[in-house]
Scaffold this motif. Structure first.
Motif, PDB file in Angstrom:
ATOM      1  N   PHE A   4       0.835  -1.201   0.000  1.00  0.00           N
ATOM      2  CA  PHE A   4       0.000   0.000   0.000  1.00  0.00           C
ATOM      3  C   PHE A   4       0.873   1.255   0.000  1.00  0.00           C
ATOM      4  O   PHE A   4       0.644   2.175  -0.777  1.00  0.00           O
ATOM      5  N   LYS A   5       1.876   1.272   0.862  1.00  0.00           N
ATOM      6  CA  LYS A   5       2.782   2.424   0.933  1.00  0.00           C
ATOM      7  C   LYS A   5       3.544   2.609  -0.375  1.00  0.00           C
ATOM      8  O   LYS A   5       3.734   3.737  -0.835  1.00  0.00           O
ATOM      9  N   GLU A   6       3.987   1.519  -0.955  1.00  0.00           N
ATOM     10  CA  GLU A   6       4.712   1.616  -2.224  1.00  0.00           C
ATOM     11  C   GLU A   6       3.813   2.126  -3.334  1.00  0.00           C
ATOM     12  O   GLU A   6       4.223   2.964  -4.144  1.00  0.00           O
ATOM     13  N   HIS A   7       2.582   1.605  -3.393  1.00  0.00           N
ATOM     14  CA  HIS A   7       1.663   2.023  -4.450  1.00  0.00           C
ATOM     15  C   HIS A   7       1.362   3.521  -4.387  1.00  0.00           C
ATOM     16  O   HIS A   7       1.336   4.198  -5.410  1.00  0.00           O
ATOM     17  N   TRP A   8       1.120   4.038  -3.188  1.00  0.00           N
ATOM     18  CA  TRP A   8       0.780   5.453  -3.021  1.00  0.00           C
ATOM     19  C   TRP A   8       2.002   6.319  -2.782  1.00  0.00           C
ATOM     20  O   TRP A   8       1.868   7.515  -2.518  1.00  0.00           O
ATOM     21  N   GLU A   9       3.206   5.729  -2.880  1.00  0.00           N
ATOM     22  CA  GLU A   9       4.462   6.453  -2.733  1.00  0.00           C
ATOM     23  C   GLU A   9       4.547   7.178  -1.385  1.00  0.00           C
ATOM     24  O   GLU A   9       4.971   8.317  -1.296  1.00  0.00           O
ATOM     25  N   ILE A  10       4.133   6.489  -0.335  1.00  0.00           N
ATOM     26  CA  ILE A  10       4.154   7.044   1.015  1.00  0.00           C
ATOM     27  C   ILE A  10       5.519   6.770   1.627  1.00  0.00           C
ATOM     28  O   ILE A  10       5.931   5.621   1.756  1.00  0.00           O
ATOM     29  N   LYS A  11       6.208   7.842   1.993  1.00  0.00           N
ATOM     30  CA  LYS A  11       7.557   7.733   2.553  1.00  0.00           C
ATOM     31  C   LYS A  11       7.559   7.866   4.076  1.00  0.00           C
ATOM     32  O   LYS A  11       8.437   7.358   4.746  1.00  0.00           O
ATOM     33  N   ASN A  13       5.145   7.915   7.829  1.00  0.00           N
ATOM     34  CA  ASN A  13       3.909   7.388   8.400  1.00  0.00           C
ATOM     35  C   ASN A  13       2.802   8.435   8.515  1.00  0.00           C
ATOM     36  O   ASN A  13       1.630   8.110   8.433  1.00  0.00           O
ATOM     37  N   TRP A  14       3.147   9.714   8.693  1.00  0.00           N
ATOM     38  CA  TRP A  14       2.111  10.735   8.804  1.00  0.00           C
ATOM     39  C   TRP A  14       1.291  10.843   7.522  1.00  0.00           C
ATOM     40  O   TRP A  14       0.136  11.253   7.552  1.00  0.00           O
ATOM     41  N   GLN A  15       1.872  10.446   6.400  1.00  0.00           N
ATOM     42  CA  GLN A  15       1.164  10.514   5.123  1.00  0.00           C
ATOM     43  C   GLN A  15       0.044   9.482   5.052  1.00  0.00           C
ATOM     44  O   GLN A  15      -0.859   9.611   4.230  1.00  0.00           O
TER      45      GLN A  15
END
Length: 164
Positions: A4-11, A13-15
């Protein structure tokens, strides 16, 4: 969660707050729509209809994200969620600001023709929408996007000379 983080490019945790907020708002909207469609029925049916509406809206929104990701040129995919939340918040907020302002001015449907009342309401709402769009965009960390969006929109409606 890693996918999920990779797909949405979340670097950071606050994102993760933005997808959570977006899904919560989508769930609430789905429930309100289902409740509007079927009143006074079994709560299980209401939950099922809410789930169907939620999935349909989620599929539609993800389709739109795919199209707008290319058009809007955002740095990260999670920013699309932020941008959508700004649009949703601004639309609702401009109505909440316009309504009391019109009452404060002493304008109502009783002392103004219906057409004139709604025209004034739309104009005031539009003005506050423009202001709130940039302000709420700034709160969500998207000031540059919404400032550019605002200038582009105002140019299209004829305010080009004021922006140059």
């Amino acid at each position: 969660m890693k996918k999920f983080k990779e797909h949405w490019e979340i670097k950071h945790n606050w994102q993760l707050f933005l997808p959570f907020l977006g899904l919560t708002a989508l769930g609430y909207s789905s429930y309100k729509l289902a409740n509007m469609l079927i009143k006074d029925v079994n709560s299980i049916l209401l939950v099922l209809l809410s789930a169907v509406i939620f999935m349909a809206l989620l599929k539609f929104i993800l389709f739109i994200f795919g199209k707008l990701e290319k058009k809007w040129e955002v740095a990260y995919k999670w920013e699309l969620i932020s941008i959508f939340l700004v649009f949703a918040t601004t639309g609702s907020s401009s109505l909440f600001v316009s309504r009391p302002l019109i009452k404060l001015m002493g304008v109502s449907k009783d002392n103004l023709p219906t057409f004139a009342y709604w025209l004034l309401y739309i104009i005031i709402g539009f003005v506050f929408y423009q202001i709130l769009l940039v302000f709420i965009g700034w709160l969500f960390g998207q000031f540059k996007f919404f400032w550019d969006f605002e200038k582009k929109m105002l140019r299209k409606i004829g305010f080009k000379r004021f922006l140059d």
